[in-house]
Every structure is written in C-alpha cells, then in structure tokens.
Write an enzyme that holds these catalytic residues in place. Structure first.
Site, short mmCIF file in Angstrom:
data_model
loop_
_atom_site.label_atom_id
_atom_site.label_comp_id
_atom_site.label_asym_id
_atom_site.label_seq_id
_atom_site.Cartn_x
_atom_site.Cartn_y
_atom_site.Cartn_z
N CYS A 98 -85.61 -62.57 59.15
CA CYS A 98 -86.35 -63.34 58.34
C CYS A 98 -87.20 -64.59 59.02
CB CYS A 98 -85.62 -63.96 56.93
SG CYS A 98 -84.62 -62.51 56.27
N CYS A 203 -80.65 -62.56 18.83
CA CYS A 203 -79.77 -63.46 19.45
C CYS A 203 -80.28 -64.54 20.06
CB CYS A 203 -78.97 -62.82 20.45
SG CYS A 203 -77.78 -61.38 19.91
N ARG A 241 -77.62 -58.45 34.11
CA ARG A 241 -77.26 -59.36 33.01
C ARG A 241 -78.06 -58.54 31.74
NH1 ARG A 241 -75.24 -60.37 29.37
NH2 ARG A 241 -74.40 -62.28 28.46
N CYS A 245 -76.33 -56.99 28.44
CA CYS A 245 -76.83 -57.21 26.98
C CYS A 245 -77.21 -55.72 26.33
CB CYS A 245 -78.17 -58.04 26.90
SG CYS A 245 -77.91 -59.69 26.91
#
Lengths: 284, 150, 108
Positions: A98, A203, A241, A245
């Site tokens: 990189c 939610c 994540r 859910c």
C-alpha cells in the site's frame, strides 16, 4: 430473540435517556481520545429523518465507553497494529505494498473513511472501503482479494479508518449515480423483513434509547465501524452487523458486500453525517 | 430540556423493567462449589470481609467481556504483603477465573482484567497475606441477556 | 488471528522505588472448551493459562488464567522499580507456545 414485536410497545427506556441527553446542554463535554474530540451528537439538518444524530457511543455504559477512549485498553488496536504492518508489506505480482503508492497513511488516508462509500466512476457504482482496498490489491498489486470478514481486511479497514478518526462523516451523494443507491438504501431501511416483520426504522428510528428486552437500541449509526464488539470478542465489519440484525428479526440475510448492503451502507452514512468517525469503536 | 410524552412513558416502563430483572440468581449447588473454592484457598478459615475492594460494573453490557478490578490494602513489605488474590465467579460453569501472585516488588496488590460471566451472579475476590490472613470482597454483577445483540 | 501478538505499556522512566502501572494485552481467542461447533462437537479448550512479569530476571507478578478470562486477555497491574532495567513479559499457551516481549525502564 424469542419475543414478539409486541415488546416494542412495552419497550422500556432507562433513566439514562435523560442522563445522556444532558450532554446536549454541555457540548464542552465531548469525549476525546488523546486530544482528538469525538462529536457523538450532531444537529440534524432540516428534513432529516432524525431530530438529532447520535452516535452509538452515547447508548453504551461508561465501562464500554472507557474501553474506546483509551487506545491501549481498546482491543481493536490489536488489529490496527497488524494493519499498520501490512500497509508497508509488499505482496502480489507487482511487488508493491500500500505504502509504495500511498506513502504515509497518516497523510494519504486522512479523510478516506469519512467519505465512504464513494462513487467509483470506472466501476459505475459506490465503493465501500473494502471494495477500494480489494481493487487496489487485484488491480495495482496483483494480489488476491481479501475476504470481507477476514482479519486482514478488518485490520486494513481499521487502520485506514483510524486515520479519519475525529473527522465528520461526509459522503458525496451527488456524485455519479449515488442518488439511486441512496434511494435503494432508503427503501431497504423502511422495508419490513423476516418473520418478525421489522424494518431498520422500527428499532433504530422509532425506538432508539428504548430497551429491547435487555439491549438498549441505538440509532444504528455506522461511524464506528469496523468496531470491536464485546459480544463478538473481536472486530467486525458493518455488514456483519447488518447480517446480525437480519438474523435476529429472522430474515434471510443478504451477503456481506452485496448490492443491498452497499446501498444500505450508503444511506446509513448519509443519516450519520456530522458524527465523528470513531473507527475502531468499542460497542456492546 | 423538555421531557417529551414519550420519554415520560419510557421512564415508567424502565422502572418496571428494572423491577423485573431483580430475580434470585445463585443456586444452592453453585454456592456449594464456590464455598469449596473459598475453603481451598483459605485452608478452611473463614475469610474476613475487609481490606479487599472489588470494582465491577453493576450491570455488564455483555457477559463476554466484563471489566473487573481489585485492590487490597497492604504495606507490601517483605514481612507483610499480599501473596495471592483469586477471583471467583459463583454462577459460571466453573467458578475459577484467575489467580494473581504478588511479591513485595509488585508495589501494590491490585490488578484489572476482563472476564466472562455466564449470567447475573456474584464475583468474589479472595486475598491471602504473607502472615496467613485471608480477606474477601463480593459484588453482584447483573448480566443482561440480550434481546437483539446481533 | 493465527499468531498471538502482545502489546505492553510501560513508562520509559521512573523515580527510584516508584510504583508504576503496567498494562498488557495479547491477541488470543481464549477458547473456553465449553463451546460447540455447528455439528455439536465440543471445540477443544485453548487458552493462555499463565502470564509472568519479570524484572531483571526476578518474577515481580504472575497470574494463572482460566477459561473465564475474555478473549484478547487484558492485564493491568503494578510494579516497584528499584533500579534501571528490563521488564520481561511472558504468556504461556495451552498448546505449549510461549509469547514474550520486553520493555526497558530507566530510573532517574
């Protein structure tokens, strides 16, 4: 989660709702890491779906917050350090690292994470940080692409993300065809999925601050990813994540890196504009 | 700031939720296992509840990673110092967590670590001095079983 | 992570007989031996079971760890510094591997 959506009606919020709101009145109390202040609450622009934009940091206990506020106690730094090593390690047929192209990450990668996902003209789609890293690997380095949830990828997204820590999330949704991805992400956000028939919004927009059984719901902001979760006992990506859910609402989850999740990531980044990048955050 | 109708409602519900979580949490069998571990450490003597202070969150956000600290009052001199501190978790499959060995060169008998708690339970710290005394502290940590941890 | 990597934080200097705080963290999954894989087979235990801190060749502090310690074990403790020297930190793995690192400290 075995309960029915009815729990939302009885959704209980802790006294903490008032306690954390107190931060608003006193903005001089911003949390900071080694002198870098974190804006964990941002004013919502007009027509924003939220009255105030709040980082997941504010929904956690002081013990969890303390882990994030000290880079030594933050276990996410184990991977950040490994990402730093990889940054300057040559790999692939081109014999490049990189660093060969980008030099000092502290300079060249500053602000990169804050602007992700970013429109990529050649590919004709938005690139997440993972997409960009893998393109560098396959096109520039002649190396194999990393898997989305591999330690190598998490280490690099964490290391690159850290260079933007404290900078406000700011995505360019005007570029290229970003708007259509934003729209697609917005549709996703408000679409009910799974056996529990829940949308993200049920939610994270209508009930943040409330408890879903024992878990305190946040606004589901993406500014801290990849993040070290106490539950995972390791670092994980935003798409992990998302999948978590979807599993919880008993939906069939999309794949990490899928168009659906990239669109959702694009829309979520926009919803969290103004919050500081917290990568690598610590969450419950 | 003003309190919205929703927040007032939510606060009321919060109190109800706290009341619901206050359930008994240690079974007799677990208490036996812990007592056996305490006896093994103290050599049968009853530990005095003094000099040790255990710091743990009242409510752990996730049982997989619970920060825990202890400090024991001691001169840490060659003649009188803490030799050993053990941490026990009464409701885990096995109560042993860690045993710390100190020397006068430790300077202070204190440490911090992160532990796993299978459920809401008591965490116990036992300390032994070079003069043969045994001290103890005990704290209850509530472990929330997630609704939707993802 | 395949290879365990330690991180330690020790002050570079101290005054004579000062009691300093040392922080250590090591990457390790701390497999408890109580979990099962997808086919229902127990995943064998593999943890760091012992940590030792030596100063100039003498053990200052040590700790026996059990499976109840979280992944990526964190230990923070104190040490008295009577003279300039070297701290050596060692972690022992159930599989017999040993990981170690050193830090120098100067008494001023």
């Amino acid at each position: 989660m075995r309960n029915l959506p009815g729990i939302f009606v009885a959704g209980a919020a802790a006294t903490a709702i008032l306690a954390t709101s107190g931060v608003l009145a006193d903005q001089s109390n911003l949390p900071s890491i080694d002198g870098v202040e974190l804006k964990t609450r941002a004013e919502a622009p007009k027509d924003h779906p939220l009255p105030e934009i709040i980082s997941g940091f504010e929904f956690r206990t002081k013990e969890t917050q303390a882990l994030e506020l000290d880079d030594f106690t933050n276990p996410g730094f184990l991977l950040v350090e490994s990402g730093e090593e990889t940054w300057s390690t040559a790999e692939g047929s081109a014999g490049k690292s990189c660093e060969s192209c980008h030099g000092d990450a502290a300079e060249s990668m500053k602000g990169v994470r804050a602007a992700m996902p970013k429109w990529n003209e050649a590919a004709g789609r938005p690139f997440t940080l993972e997409n960009q890293i893998n393109e560098c690997r396959t096109e520039q380095m002649g190396a194999d692409a990393w898997k989305w949830e591999s330690d190598d990828m998490l280490a690099m997204t964490a290391y690159v993300g850290l260079q933007s820590r404290g900078m406000p999330v700011d995505v360019d949704i005007e570029a290229g065809d970003m708007m259509s991805w934003w729209e697609k992400g917005k549709d996703f956000y408000y679409t009910r999925f799974g056996q529990l028939d829940l949308a993200c919004a049920n939610c994270h927009e209508a009930n943040y601050g409330n408890y879903i059984r024992a878990d305190r719901l946040s606004q589901g902001q993406s500014n801290g990813f990849p993040t070290y979760r106490l539950k995972w006992q390791k670092m994980g990506s935003l798409h992990r994540r998302f999948k978590g859910c979807m599993d919880n609402i008993r939906a069939e989850a999309f794949k990490r890196g899928s168009d659906e999740f990239v669109a959702l990531e694009t829309y979520l980044a926009w919803r969290g504009e103004g919050l500081s990048v917290e990568t690598p955050a610590v969450r419950n | 700031m003003t309190i919205t109708r929703r927040q007032v409602f939510a606060l009321g519900a919060g109190v109800a939720a706290v009341a619901l979580t206050g359930l008994p949490r240690v079974t007799f069998a677990e208490e036996d296992k812990v007592q056996a571990a305490i006896d093994a450490f103290s050599g049968g003597a009853t530990p005095e509840t003094a000099n040790v202070s255990l710091t743990a969150p009242e409510i752990a956000e996730n049982g997989n990673t619970v920060p825990i600290s202890f400090a024991v009052d001691s001169p840490m001199s060659d003649d009188d110092h803490i030799t050993e501190v053990t941490l026990l978790a009464a409701g885990n499959p096995s109560p042993d967590v860690a045993t710390f060995h100190f020397t006068p060169m430790s300077g202070a008998a204190e440490a911090t670590t992160r532990m796993r708690l299978a459920k809401t339970q008591d965490v116990i710290a036992l300390a032994k001095t070079s003069t043969g005394k045994v001290y103890m502290d005990r704290k209850t940590v509530k472990v929330t079983i997630g609704g939707c941890g993802g | 992570m395949a290879k365990s990597k330690p991180r330690v934080k020790v002050p570079k200097t101290a005054s004579k007989d000062e009691v300093i705080t040392i922080k250590t963290l090591i990457s390790h999954k701390m497999e408890s031996g109580q979990r099962k894989d997808k086919d229902g087979n127990v995943i064998p235990r593999q943890i760091i079971n012992k940590f030792t801190c030596d100063f100039n060749g003498k053990t200052v502090f040590s700790c026996d760890l059990e499976p109840a310690i979280s992944a990526n074990p964190y230990l923070e403790f104190s040490a008295k510094v009577p003279e300039s020297g070297t701290f050596k930190f060692t972690w022992l793995d159930d599989d017999g591997s040993e990981y170690s690192t050193e830090s120098k400290i100067a008494v001023e």
